[in-house]
Design an enzyme around this catalytic site. Sequence first.
Site, PDB file in Angstrom:
ATOM      1  N   GLU A   1      -1.381  -8.918   2.945  1.00  0.00           N
ATOM      2  CA  GLU A   1      -1.179  -9.576   4.251  1.00  0.00           C
ATOM      3  C   GLU A   1      -2.488 -10.051   4.872  1.00  0.00           C
ATOM      4  OE1 GLU A   1      -0.523  -6.379   3.601  1.00  0.00           O
ATOM      5  OE2 GLU A   1      -1.068  -5.033   5.233  1.00  0.00           O
TER       6      GLU A   1
ATOM      7  N   CYS B   1       0.832  -1.203   0.000  1.00  0.00           N
ATOM      8  CA  CYS B   1       0.000   0.000   0.000  1.00  0.00           C
ATOM      9  C   CYS B   1       0.869   1.257   0.000  1.00  0.00           C
ATOM     10  CB  CYS B   1      -0.988  -0.028   1.163  1.00  0.00           C
ATOM     11  SG  CYS B   1      -2.367   1.076   0.859  1.00  0.00           S
TER      12      CYS B   1
ATOM     13  N   HIS C   1      -3.532  -4.637   0.345  1.00  0.00           N
ATOM     14  CA  HIS C   1      -2.853  -5.253   1.501  1.00  0.00           C
ATOM     15  C   HIS C   1      -2.935  -6.778   1.392  1.00  0.00           C
ATOM     16  CE1 HIS C   1      -2.269  -1.629   4.022  1.00  0.00           C
ATOM     17  NE2 HIS C   1      -3.349  -1.204   3.402  1.00  0.00           N
TER      18      HIS C   1
HETATM   19  N1  GLN Z   1      -1.628   6.782   3.318  1.00  0.00           N
HETATM   20  C1  GLN Z   1      -1.741   6.131   2.057  1.00  0.00           C
HETATM   21  C2  GLN Z   1      -3.102   6.357   1.433  1.00  0.00           C
HETATM   22  O1  GLN Z   1      -4.028   6.738   2.108  1.00  0.00           O
HETATM   23  C3  GLN Z   1      -1.443   4.655   2.174  1.00  0.00           C
HETATM   24  C4  GLN Z   1      -2.475   3.917   2.961  1.00  0.00           C
HETATM   25  C5  GLN Z   1      -2.016   2.581   3.482  1.00  0.00           C
HETATM   26  O2  GLN Z   1      -0.836   2.275   3.490  1.00  0.00           O
HETATM   27  N2  GLN Z   1      -2.950   1.783   3.967  1.00  0.00           N
HETATM   28  O3  GLN Z   1      -3.275   6.132   0.276  1.00  0.00           O
END
Ligand code: GLN
Length: 540
Positions: A519, A392, A517
Amino acid sequence: MAINKKPIKYIFVTGGVLSGLGKGITASSIANLLKARGFKVNLQKCDPYLNVDAGTLNPREHGECFVTKDGAETDLDLGHYERFIDEEMTSASSVMAGKVLLKVIQDERAGKYQGDDVQIIPHLTAAIQDYFVIASKGFEIQIIEIGGTVGDYESLSFIEAIREFGIKVGKENCLYVHVVYLPFLTASEEIKTKPAQNSVRELRGLGIMPDILVARSEKTPNLDIKKKLMLFSGVDLKSIVLLPNATTIYEVPLTLEDSGIADVITDKLKLKKVSPKLSEWRDVVRRAKTKFPKTVKIAMIAKYLDNSDTYLSVIEALKSAAWHNNVNLVIQSIDASEYDDNDNKKIKLMHKKLMSFDGIVVPGGFGARGLEGKIKAAQFALDQKIPYLGLCLGLQMAVIAAARNYGMTDATTFELNEEANNKVIITMKDQKNKAMTGGTMRLGNYSCNIIDKTLAYKVYKSTTILERHRHRGECNNKYVDKYNDWGIKVSGINEKNGLVEIIEAIDHPFFLASQFHPEFKSRPNRPHPMFDSFIKTLII
Ligand code: GLN
Protein backbone atom coordinates in the site's frame (compact mmCIF):
# COMPACT_ATOMS: atom_id res chain seq x y z
CA MET A 1 24.71 26.91 10.22
CA ALA A 2 25.57 26.79 6.55
CA ILE A 3 22.78 27.81 4.23
CA ASN A 4 23.14 26.28 0.77
CA LYS A 5 24.62 28.64 -1.82
CA LYS A 6 22.04 27.78 -4.45
CA PRO A 7 18.88 29.61 -3.48
CA ILE A 8 16.56 26.79 -2.60
CA LYS A 9 13.06 28.07 -1.99
CA TYR A 10 11.36 27.17 1.27
CA ILE A 11 7.63 27.14 1.83
CA PHE A 12 6.39 26.73 5.39
CA VAL A 13 2.85 25.56 6.06
CA THR A 14 1.40 26.26 9.49
CA GLY A 15 -2.09 25.79 10.82
CA GLY A 16 -4.37 27.72 13.11
CA VAL A 17 -7.70 27.55 14.95
CA LEU A 18 -7.83 23.77 15.24
CA SER A 19 -6.00 20.64 14.23
CA GLY A 20 -7.01 18.26 11.48
CA LEU A 21 -7.59 21.05 8.97
CA GLY A 22 -5.72 19.38 6.18
CA LYS A 23 -2.36 21.14 6.39
CA GLY A 24 -0.82 17.97 4.99
CA ILE A 25 -3.19 17.99 2.04
CA THR A 26 -2.54 21.70 1.49
CA ALA A 27 1.23 21.21 1.59
CA SER A 28 0.95 18.18 -0.72
CA SER A 29 -1.32 20.06 -3.11
CA ILE A 30 1.05 23.01 -3.37
CA ALA A 31 3.86 20.53 -4.02
CA ASN A 32 1.73 18.85 -6.67
CA LEU A 33 1.19 22.16 -8.51
CA LEU A 34 4.86 23.08 -8.34
CA LYS A 35 5.92 19.66 -9.56
CA ALA A 36 3.39 19.98 -12.38
CA ARG A 37 5.34 23.12 -13.34
CA GLY A 38 8.53 21.12 -13.60
CA PHE A 39 10.17 22.10 -10.30
CA LYS A 40 12.10 19.60 -8.21
CA VAL A 41 10.04 19.60 -5.05
CA ASN A 42 10.49 17.92 -1.71
CA LEU A 43 8.27 17.84 1.38
CA GLN A 44 9.01 17.58 5.06
CA LYS A 45 6.92 17.21 8.19
CA CYS A 46 7.85 18.66 11.57
CA ASP A 47 5.90 17.24 14.48
CA PRO A 48 5.94 18.58 18.02
CA TYR A 49 5.74 15.12 19.62
CA LEU A 50 8.60 14.19 21.90
CA ASN A 51 8.72 10.77 20.27
CA VAL A 52 11.81 10.23 18.16
CA ASP A 53 9.74 8.82 15.32
CA ALA A 54 6.15 7.80 14.65
CA GLY A 55 6.85 4.12 15.24
CA THR A 56 5.85 4.38 18.86
CA LEU A 57 2.73 6.50 18.37
CA ASN A 58 -0.60 4.84 18.99
CA PRO A 59 -2.24 4.09 15.62
CA ARG A 60 -5.67 4.48 17.18
CA GLU A 61 -5.03 8.10 18.08
CA HIS A 62 -2.48 9.08 15.51
CA GLY A 63 -3.44 7.00 12.50
CA GLU A 64 -1.22 4.94 10.29
CA CYS A 65 2.52 4.79 10.70
CA PHE A 66 3.89 5.40 7.21
CA VAL A 67 7.18 3.74 6.31
CA THR A 68 9.67 5.28 3.90
CA LYS A 69 11.92 3.32 1.55
CA ASP A 70 14.88 3.89 3.86
CA GLY A 71 12.93 2.50 6.77
CA ALA A 72 11.79 5.57 8.71
CA GLU A 73 8.57 5.18 10.68
CA THR A 74 6.77 8.41 10.01
CA ASP A 75 3.61 10.43 10.27
CA LEU A 76 0.87 9.55 7.80
CA ASP A 77 1.27 12.91 6.08
CA LEU A 78 4.34 11.50 4.37
CA GLY A 79 1.96 9.10 2.66
CA HIS A 80 -0.01 12.07 1.33
CA TYR A 81 3.22 13.64 0.15
CA GLU A 82 4.20 10.52 -1.78
CA ARG A 83 0.75 10.09 -3.29
CA PHE A 84 0.41 13.74 -4.30
CA ILE A 85 3.81 14.14 -5.94
CA ASP A 86 4.56 10.53 -6.86
CA GLU A 87 8.03 10.67 -5.33
CA GLU A 88 9.48 8.54 -2.57
CA MET A 89 10.28 10.40 0.65
CA THR A 90 13.17 9.51 2.95
CA SER A 91 13.74 9.72 6.70
CA ALA A 92 14.98 13.30 6.15
CA SER A 93 11.37 14.28 5.47
CA SER A 94 10.27 13.38 8.97
CA VAL A 95 11.34 15.54 11.88
CA MET A 96 9.81 14.89 15.27
CA ALA A 97 10.70 17.08 18.22
CA GLY A 98 12.10 14.00 19.98
CA LYS A 99 14.54 13.42 17.12
CA VAL A 100 15.82 17.01 17.29
CA LEU A 101 16.06 17.02 21.09
CA LEU A 102 17.91 13.72 21.04
CA LYS A 103 20.38 15.13 18.51
CA VAL A 104 20.96 18.29 20.58
CA ILE A 105 21.48 16.29 23.76
CA GLN A 106 23.78 13.80 22.04
CA ASP A 107 25.77 16.71 20.58
CA GLU A 108 25.98 18.30 24.01
CA ARG A 109 27.28 15.05 25.50
CA ALA A 110 29.76 14.73 22.65
CA GLY A 111 31.13 18.16 23.54
CA LYS A 112 30.04 19.73 20.25
CA TYR A 113 28.81 22.90 21.94
CA GLN A 114 32.23 23.51 23.47
CA GLY A 115 31.02 24.64 26.86
CA ASP A 116 28.20 26.89 25.59
CA ASP A 117 24.96 27.07 27.56
CA VAL A 118 22.75 24.92 25.38
CA GLN A 119 19.43 26.70 24.85
CA ILE A 120 16.18 26.36 22.95
CA ILE A 121 17.19 29.53 21.10
CA PRO A 122 19.58 29.41 19.29
CA HIS A 123 20.68 25.78 19.63
CA LEU A 124 17.47 23.80 19.33
CA THR A 125 16.13 26.14 16.65
CA ALA A 126 19.41 25.85 14.73
CA ALA A 127 19.23 22.06 14.97
CA ILE A 128 15.70 22.18 13.53
CA GLN A 129 16.93 24.39 10.70
CA ASP A 130 19.75 21.98 9.94
CA TYR A 131 17.10 19.38 9.21
CA PHE A 132 15.46 21.78 6.70
CA VAL A 133 18.76 22.35 4.93
CA ILE A 134 19.76 18.69 4.85
CA ALA A 135 16.39 17.57 3.49
CA SER A 136 16.32 20.27 0.83
CA LYS A 137 19.67 19.33 -0.75
CA GLY A 138 19.24 18.55 -4.42
CA PHE A 139 15.78 20.14 -4.64
CA GLU A 140 14.58 23.49 -5.93
CA ILE A 141 11.71 23.87 -3.51
CA GLN A 142 11.34 22.46 -0.01
CA ILE A 143 7.86 22.52 1.50
CA ILE A 144 7.81 22.14 5.26
CA GLU A 145 4.65 21.44 7.20
CA ILE A 146 4.64 22.31 10.88
CA GLY A 147 2.40 19.96 12.83
CA GLY A 148 0.11 21.17 15.59
CA THR A 149 -1.68 24.49 15.87
CA VAL A 150 0.04 27.88 16.03
CA GLY A 151 0.00 29.13 19.59
CA ASP A 152 0.42 25.67 21.08
CA TYR A 153 3.17 25.63 23.65
CA GLU A 154 4.42 22.44 22.04
CA SER A 155 5.24 23.78 18.60
CA LEU A 156 6.79 27.09 19.66
CA SER A 157 10.36 25.97 18.94
CA PHE A 158 9.40 25.01 15.40
CA ILE A 159 7.63 28.33 14.83
CA GLU A 160 10.64 30.22 16.14
CA ALA A 161 12.91 28.09 13.95
CA ILE A 162 10.97 28.93 10.80
CA ARG A 163 10.88 32.62 11.72
CA GLU A 164 14.65 32.74 12.13
CA PHE A 165 15.10 30.66 9.00
CA GLY A 166 13.12 33.17 6.93
CA ILE A 167 15.50 35.91 8.00
CA LYS A 168 18.54 33.78 7.18
CA VAL A 169 17.46 32.79 3.68
CA GLY A 170 15.80 36.08 2.80
CA LYS A 171 12.28 37.08 1.73
CA GLU A 172 12.68 35.92 -1.87
CA ASN A 173 13.52 32.43 -0.77
CA CYS A 174 10.93 31.83 1.88
CA LEU A 175 7.18 31.87 2.03
CA TYR A 176 4.71 31.27 4.83
CA VAL A 177 1.35 29.65 4.18
CA HIS A 178 -1.10 29.66 7.08
CA VAL A 179 -4.10 27.34 7.00
CA VAL A 180 -7.06 28.52 9.08
CA TYR A 181 -10.60 27.41 9.70
CA LEU A 182 -13.82 29.33 9.14
CA PRO A 183 -16.57 27.85 11.31
CA PHE A 184 -20.20 27.93 10.22
CA LEU A 185 -22.76 28.98 12.80
CA THR A 186 -26.02 27.21 12.17
CA ALA A 187 -28.03 29.56 14.41
CA SER A 188 -27.18 32.66 12.41
CA GLU A 189 -26.44 30.78 9.17
CA GLU A 190 -23.10 32.48 8.72
CA ILE A 191 -19.44 31.70 8.37
CA LYS A 192 -17.30 33.37 11.02
CA THR A 193 -13.80 34.73 10.52
CA LYS A 194 -12.93 35.68 14.11
CA PRO A 195 -10.99 32.50 15.00
CA ALA A 196 -9.00 32.89 11.76
CA GLN A 197 -8.28 36.53 12.57
CA ASN A 198 -7.07 35.56 16.02
CA SER A 199 -4.89 32.84 14.63
CA VAL A 200 -3.18 35.20 12.18
CA ARG A 201 -2.67 37.65 15.04
CA GLU A 202 -1.12 34.83 17.07
CA LEU A 203 1.25 33.99 14.22
CA ARG A 204 2.16 37.64 13.76
CA GLY A 205 2.80 37.85 17.49
CA LEU A 206 5.36 35.11 17.03
CA GLY A 207 7.05 37.19 14.36
CA ILE A 208 5.66 35.63 11.21
CA MET A 209 3.53 37.47 8.71
CA PRO A 210 1.77 34.92 6.50
CA ASP A 211 2.19 35.41 2.75
CA ILE A 212 -0.72 33.16 1.90
CA LEU A 213 -3.87 32.36 3.82
CA VAL A 214 -5.75 29.16 3.09
CA ALA A 215 -9.20 29.27 4.64
CA ARG A 216 -10.81 25.88 5.15
CA SER A 217 -14.54 25.60 5.70
CA GLU A 218 -17.32 23.02 5.64
CA LYS A 219 -19.48 25.11 3.34
CA THR A 220 -18.58 27.33 0.43
CA PRO A 221 -18.27 30.88 1.76
CA ASN A 222 -19.40 34.01 0.01
CA LEU A 223 -16.49 35.64 -1.81
CA ASP A 224 -16.92 38.76 0.35
CA ILE A 225 -15.36 36.83 3.17
CA LYS A 226 -12.00 37.20 1.45
CA LYS A 227 -12.19 40.98 1.80
CA LYS A 228 -12.88 40.64 5.49
CA LEU A 229 -9.98 38.26 5.89
CA MET A 230 -7.74 40.62 3.96
CA LEU A 231 -8.71 43.54 6.17
CA PHE A 232 -7.97 41.73 9.39
CA SER A 233 -5.02 39.61 8.37
CA GLY A 234 -3.11 42.00 6.14
CA VAL A 235 -2.76 39.28 3.53
CA ASP A 236 -3.56 40.61 0.07
CA LEU A 237 -6.71 39.44 -1.69
CA LYS A 238 -5.05 37.33 -4.35
CA SER A 239 -3.07 35.49 -1.69
CA ILE A 240 -6.18 34.29 0.14
CA VAL A 241 -7.61 30.95 -0.95
CA LEU A 242 -10.95 29.59 0.08
CA LEU A 243 -10.91 25.85 0.46
CA PRO A 244 -14.33 24.46 1.25
CA ASN A 245 -14.62 20.70 1.83
CA ALA A 246 -13.81 18.78 -1.32
CA THR A 247 -15.53 15.58 -2.45
CA THR A 248 -12.10 13.99 -2.72
CA ILE A 249 -8.79 15.20 -1.29
CA TYR A 250 -7.27 14.76 -4.74
CA GLU A 251 -9.37 17.68 -5.93
CA VAL A 252 -7.55 20.14 -3.68
CA PRO A 253 -4.62 20.76 -6.08
CA LEU A 254 -7.14 21.65 -8.78
CA THR A 255 -9.05 24.02 -6.49
CA LEU A 256 -5.76 25.65 -5.56
CA GLU A 257 -4.79 25.85 -9.23
CA ASP A 258 -8.07 27.57 -10.07
CA SER A 259 -7.50 30.05 -7.26
CA GLY A 260 -4.30 31.20 -8.97
CA ILE A 261 -2.24 30.57 -5.86
CA ALA A 262 0.55 28.80 -7.74
CA ASP A 263 1.21 32.06 -9.61
CA VAL A 264 1.27 33.97 -6.34
CA ILE A 265 3.86 31.50 -5.06
CA THR A 266 6.05 31.62 -8.16
CA ASP A 267 5.81 35.46 -8.18
CA LYS A 268 6.73 35.82 -4.53
CA LEU A 269 9.58 33.34 -4.77
CA LYS A 270 10.78 34.75 -8.09
CA LEU A 271 10.44 31.41 -9.81
CA LYS A 272 9.97 31.01 -13.53
CA LYS A 273 6.40 30.98 -14.83
CA VAL A 274 5.46 27.70 -16.48
CA SER A 275 2.06 26.34 -17.33
CA PRO A 276 1.32 23.21 -15.32
CA LYS A 277 0.90 19.71 -16.70
CA LEU A 278 -2.16 18.54 -14.85
CA SER A 279 -4.00 16.32 -17.31
CA GLU A 280 -3.13 13.05 -15.54
CA TRP A 281 -4.17 14.50 -12.21
CA ARG A 282 -7.42 15.81 -13.68
CA ASP A 283 -8.09 12.29 -14.85
CA VAL A 284 -7.58 10.94 -11.32
CA VAL A 285 -10.06 13.47 -9.95
CA ARG A 286 -12.56 12.76 -12.71
CA ARG A 287 -12.43 9.05 -11.90
CA ALA A 288 -12.59 9.67 -8.17
CA LYS A 289 -15.78 11.68 -8.65
CA THR A 290 -17.44 9.36 -11.15
CA LYS A 291 -20.35 7.17 -10.11
CA PHE A 292 -19.69 3.93 -11.96
CA PRO A 293 -22.44 1.43 -12.75
CA LYS A 294 -20.68 -1.30 -10.76
CA THR A 295 -19.70 -1.42 -7.09
CA VAL A 296 -17.35 -3.78 -5.28
CA LYS A 297 -17.75 -4.45 -1.57
CA ILE A 298 -14.73 -5.21 0.55
CA ALA A 299 -14.61 -6.38 4.13
CA MET A 300 -11.58 -5.10 6.00
CA ILE A 301 -10.92 -7.30 9.01
CA ALA A 302 -9.51 -4.66 11.27
CA LYS A 303 -8.57 -3.82 14.80
CA TYR A 304 -8.79 -0.06 15.05
CA LEU A 305 -12.26 0.86 13.93
CA ASP A 306 -12.70 4.29 15.44
CA ASN A 307 -10.07 5.99 13.31
CA SER A 308 -10.12 5.38 9.56
CA ASP A 309 -6.70 7.04 9.31
CA THR A 310 -5.21 3.89 10.84
CA TYR A 311 -5.49 2.14 7.50
CA LEU A 312 -5.10 5.24 5.34
CA SER A 313 -2.65 3.93 2.74
CA VAL A 314 -4.56 0.66 2.39
CA ILE A 315 -7.80 2.53 1.83
CA GLU A 316 -6.21 4.92 -0.67
CA ALA A 317 -4.62 1.99 -2.53
CA LEU A 318 -7.98 0.21 -2.75
CA LYS A 319 -9.69 3.39 -3.90
CA SER A 320 -7.20 4.11 -6.62
CA ALA A 321 -7.43 0.52 -7.87
CA ALA A 322 -11.22 0.84 -7.95
CA TRP A 323 -11.12 4.10 -9.93
CA HIS A 324 -8.61 2.60 -12.27
CA ASN A 325 -10.97 -0.30 -12.95
CA ASN A 326 -14.04 1.91 -13.24
CA VAL A 327 -15.91 0.59 -10.20
CA ASN A 328 -17.25 2.20 -7.06
CA LEU A 329 -15.82 0.93 -3.83
CA VAL A 330 -17.45 0.17 -0.50
CA ILE A 331 -15.10 -0.75 2.33
CA GLN A 332 -16.65 -1.99 5.52
CA SER A 333 -14.51 -2.53 8.58
CA ILE A 334 -15.22 -5.60 10.63
CA ASP A 335 -13.94 -5.71 14.17
CA ALA A 336 -11.74 -8.80 14.25
CA SER A 337 -11.67 -8.96 18.03
CA GLU A 338 -15.40 -9.69 18.14
CA TYR A 339 -14.53 -13.11 16.79
CA ASP A 340 -11.49 -13.86 18.90
CA ASP A 341 -13.23 -16.42 21.09
CA ASN A 342 -14.50 -19.71 19.74
CA ASP A 343 -18.17 -18.89 20.01
CA ASN A 344 -19.75 -20.87 17.18
CA LYS A 345 -22.80 -18.66 17.01
CA LYS A 346 -20.65 -15.59 16.50
CA ILE A 347 -18.47 -17.35 13.96
CA LYS A 348 -21.55 -18.32 11.96
CA LEU A 349 -22.64 -14.71 12.02
CA MET A 350 -19.21 -13.65 10.81
CA HIS A 351 -19.38 -16.15 7.95
CA LYS A 352 -22.82 -14.89 7.00
CA LYS A 353 -21.57 -11.34 7.04
CA LEU A 354 -18.49 -12.17 4.98
CA MET A 355 -20.61 -13.86 2.31
CA SER A 356 -22.08 -10.47 1.45
CA PHE A 357 -18.69 -9.12 0.35
CA ASP A 358 -16.82 -9.51 -2.90
CA GLY A 359 -13.44 -9.65 -1.22
CA ILE A 360 -11.61 -9.66 2.10
CA VAL A 361 -8.62 -7.59 3.14
CA VAL A 362 -6.58 -8.31 6.25
CA PRO A 363 -4.29 -5.33 6.84
CA GLY A 364 -1.21 -4.99 9.05
CA GLY A 365 -1.34 -4.90 12.81
CA PHE A 366 0.36 -5.67 16.08
CA GLY A 367 -0.51 -7.44 19.30
CA ALA A 368 -2.74 -10.38 20.15
CA ARG A 369 -6.15 -8.72 20.05
CA GLY A 370 -8.10 -9.53 16.93
CA LEU A 371 -5.66 -12.15 15.66
CA GLU A 372 -8.00 -15.12 16.14
CA GLY A 373 -10.76 -13.19 14.36
CA LYS A 374 -8.43 -12.47 11.44
CA ILE A 375 -7.37 -16.10 11.23
CA LYS A 376 -11.04 -17.15 11.10
CA ALA A 377 -11.72 -14.70 8.29
CA ALA A 378 -8.72 -16.05 6.34
CA GLN A 379 -9.89 -19.64 6.95
CA PHE A 380 -13.28 -18.73 5.56
CA ALA A 381 -11.76 -16.99 2.53
CA LEU A 382 -9.71 -20.11 1.79
CA ASP A 383 -12.66 -22.42 2.27
CA GLN A 384 -15.22 -20.43 0.36
CA LYS A 385 -12.79 -19.20 -2.29
CA ILE A 386 -13.50 -15.58 -1.50
CA PRO A 387 -10.81 -13.26 -2.92
CA TYR A 388 -8.35 -12.38 -0.17
CA LEU A 389 -5.61 -9.80 0.09
CA GLY A 390 -3.28 -10.09 3.08
CA LEU A 391 -0.91 -7.30 4.01
CA CYS A 392 1.93 -8.18 6.37
CA LEU A 393 -0.07 -9.47 9.34
CA GLY A 394 -2.57 -10.57 6.69
CA LEU A 395 0.07 -12.99 5.33
CA GLN A 396 0.87 -14.36 8.75
CA MET A 397 -2.82 -14.95 9.50
CA ALA A 398 -3.27 -16.60 6.10
CA VAL A 399 -0.51 -19.12 6.77
CA ILE A 400 -2.02 -20.01 10.14
CA ALA A 401 -5.46 -20.28 8.52
CA ALA A 402 -4.16 -22.69 5.88
CA ALA A 403 -2.42 -24.85 8.50
CA ARG A 404 -5.53 -24.96 10.67
CA ASN A 405 -7.82 -25.73 7.74
CA TYR A 406 -5.55 -28.66 6.90
CA GLY A 407 -5.87 -29.98 10.44
CA MET A 408 -3.01 -28.47 12.39
CA THR A 409 -5.47 -26.84 14.75
CA ASP A 410 -2.81 -25.57 17.13
CA ALA A 411 -0.93 -23.65 14.42
CA THR A 412 -0.23 -20.18 15.75
CA THR A 413 2.07 -17.16 15.86
CA PHE A 414 4.60 -15.72 18.31
CA GLU A 415 2.17 -12.88 19.00
CA LEU A 416 -0.43 -15.29 20.39
CA ASN A 417 1.79 -17.80 22.12
CA GLU A 418 5.56 -17.52 22.21
CA GLU A 419 5.83 -21.00 23.78
CA ALA A 420 3.53 -22.90 21.39
CA ASN A 421 4.52 -26.12 19.63
CA ASN A 422 3.36 -25.29 16.15
CA LYS A 423 4.44 -21.70 15.72
CA VAL A 424 4.18 -21.28 11.96
CA ILE A 425 5.02 -17.60 12.39
CA ILE A 426 8.05 -16.79 14.52
CA THR A 427 10.02 -13.75 15.55
CA MET A 428 12.83 -13.06 13.11
CA LYS A 429 16.20 -14.13 14.43
CA ASP A 430 17.63 -10.63 14.62
CA GLN A 431 14.47 -9.35 16.32
CA LYS A 432 14.37 -11.71 19.27
CA ASN A 433 16.02 -9.63 21.95
CA LYS A 434 14.83 -6.25 20.83
CA ALA A 435 12.66 -4.18 23.10
CA MET A 436 9.28 -3.02 21.78
CA THR A 437 10.52 0.42 20.86
CA GLY A 438 10.62 2.36 17.59
CA GLY A 439 13.03 1.66 14.79
CA THR A 440 13.73 -1.92 15.83
CA MET A 441 11.75 -3.89 13.27
CA ARG A 442 12.64 -5.01 9.75
CA LEU A 443 11.93 -1.69 8.12
CA GLY A 444 11.89 -0.20 4.67
CA ASN A 445 12.86 -1.59 1.28
CA TYR A 446 13.90 -5.20 0.81
CA SER A 447 13.95 -7.05 -2.45
CA CYS A 448 11.84 -10.07 -3.22
CA ASN A 449 12.25 -12.64 -5.95
CA ILE A 450 9.03 -13.74 -7.52
CA ILE A 451 8.62 -17.33 -8.56
CA ASP A 452 7.57 -17.96 -12.14
CA LYS A 453 4.13 -19.35 -12.98
CA THR A 454 2.51 -17.99 -9.85
CA LEU A 455 -0.29 -15.53 -9.25
CA ALA A 456 2.33 -13.16 -7.81
CA TYR A 457 4.17 -13.27 -11.13
CA LYS A 458 0.96 -12.66 -13.04
CA VAL A 459 0.30 -9.67 -10.81
CA TYR A 460 3.76 -8.11 -10.95
CA LYS A 461 4.92 -9.34 -14.35
CA SER A 462 8.41 -9.17 -12.92
CA THR A 463 10.81 -11.50 -11.15
CA THR A 464 12.38 -9.00 -8.78
CA ILE A 465 10.55 -6.37 -6.83
CA LEU A 466 11.38 -3.91 -4.08
CA GLU A 467 8.79 -3.36 -1.38
CA ARG A 468 8.57 -1.70 2.02
CA HIS A 469 8.43 -3.62 5.26
CA ARG A 470 7.56 -3.14 8.91
CA HIS A 471 7.47 -6.36 10.86
CA ARG A 472 9.23 -8.43 13.43
CA GLY A 473 7.69 -11.82 12.61
CA GLU A 474 8.30 -14.14 9.67
CA CYS A 475 7.14 -17.48 8.30
CA ASN A 476 8.79 -20.32 10.15
CA ASN A 477 10.76 -22.00 7.36
CA LYS A 478 10.48 -25.30 9.19
CA TYR A 479 6.93 -25.56 7.84
CA VAL A 480 7.40 -24.31 4.29
CA ASP A 481 7.62 -27.88 2.95
CA LYS A 482 4.14 -28.48 4.30
CA TYR A 483 2.56 -25.50 2.53
CA ASN A 484 1.56 -27.56 -0.51
CA ASP A 485 -0.42 -29.92 1.70
CA TRP A 486 -2.03 -26.92 3.34
CA GLY A 487 -3.13 -25.63 -0.06
CA ILE A 488 -0.80 -22.67 -0.22
CA LYS A 489 2.60 -21.97 -1.78
CA VAL A 490 5.41 -19.49 -1.50
CA SER A 491 5.48 -17.23 -4.54
CA GLY A 492 7.94 -14.57 -3.40
CA ILE A 493 11.08 -14.94 -1.36
CA ASN A 494 13.98 -12.85 -0.15
CA GLU A 495 16.94 -14.70 -1.62
CA LYS A 496 19.44 -13.38 0.88
CA ASN A 497 17.85 -14.81 4.00
CA GLY A 498 15.23 -17.17 2.62
CA LEU A 499 12.46 -15.14 4.17
CA VAL A 500 9.00 -15.77 2.75
CA GLU A 501 7.73 -12.56 1.19
CA ILE A 502 4.61 -13.64 -0.71
CA ILE A 503 2.27 -16.60 -0.35
CA GLU A 504 -0.79 -17.57 -2.34
CA ALA A 505 -3.43 -20.28 -2.27
CA ILE A 506 -3.04 -23.02 -4.85
CA ASP A 507 -6.59 -23.65 -5.95
CA HIS A 508 -8.27 -20.33 -5.43
CA PRO A 509 -9.43 -17.47 -7.67
CA PHE A 510 -7.33 -14.91 -5.77
CA PHE A 511 -5.70 -15.46 -2.43
CA LEU A 512 -2.53 -13.40 -2.23
CA ALA A 513 -0.64 -12.14 0.79
CA SER A 514 2.63 -10.32 1.29
CA GLN A 515 4.96 -9.89 4.23
CA PHE A 516 5.56 -6.35 2.99
CA HIS A 517 3.20 -3.38 2.72
CA PRO A 518 2.41 -2.79 -0.96
CA GLU A 519 0.00 0.00 0.00
CA PHE A 520 2.88 2.39 0.65
CA LYS A 521 3.89 2.33 -3.00
CA SER A 522 0.44 2.75 -4.49
CA ARG A 523 -0.44 6.05 -6.13
CA PRO A 524 -3.79 7.63 -7.05
CA ASN A 525 -2.74 7.70 -10.70
CA ARG A 526 -0.91 4.35 -10.58
CA PRO A 527 -2.53 1.75 -8.34
CA HIS A 528 -0.19 -0.88 -6.97
CA PRO A 529 -0.40 -4.13 -9.00
CA MET A 530 -1.50 -6.20 -5.98
CA PHE A 531 -4.44 -3.91 -5.33
CA ASP A 532 -5.18 -3.50 -9.00
CA SER A 533 -5.29 -7.26 -9.59
CA PHE A 534 -7.34 -7.83 -6.44
CA ILE A 535 -10.00 -5.35 -7.58
CA LYS A 536 -9.93 -6.77 -11.12
CA THR A 537 -10.74 -10.21 -9.68
CA LEU A 538 -13.73 -8.80 -7.82
CA ILE A 539 -15.26 -7.39 -10.98
CA ILE A 540 -15.34 -10.65 -12.89
N1 GLN B 1 2.78 -7.98 14.05
C1 GLN B 1 3.34 -8.61 12.90
C2 GLN B 1 4.85 -8.61 12.95
O1 GLN B 1 5.44 -7.86 13.69
C3 GLN B 1 2.85 -7.98 11.62
C4 GLN B 1 3.34 -6.58 11.44
C5 GLN B 1 2.55 -5.77 10.45
O2 GLN B 1 1.45 -6.14 10.07
N2 GLN B 1 3.08 -4.63 10.07
O3 GLN B 1 5.48 -9.33 12.24
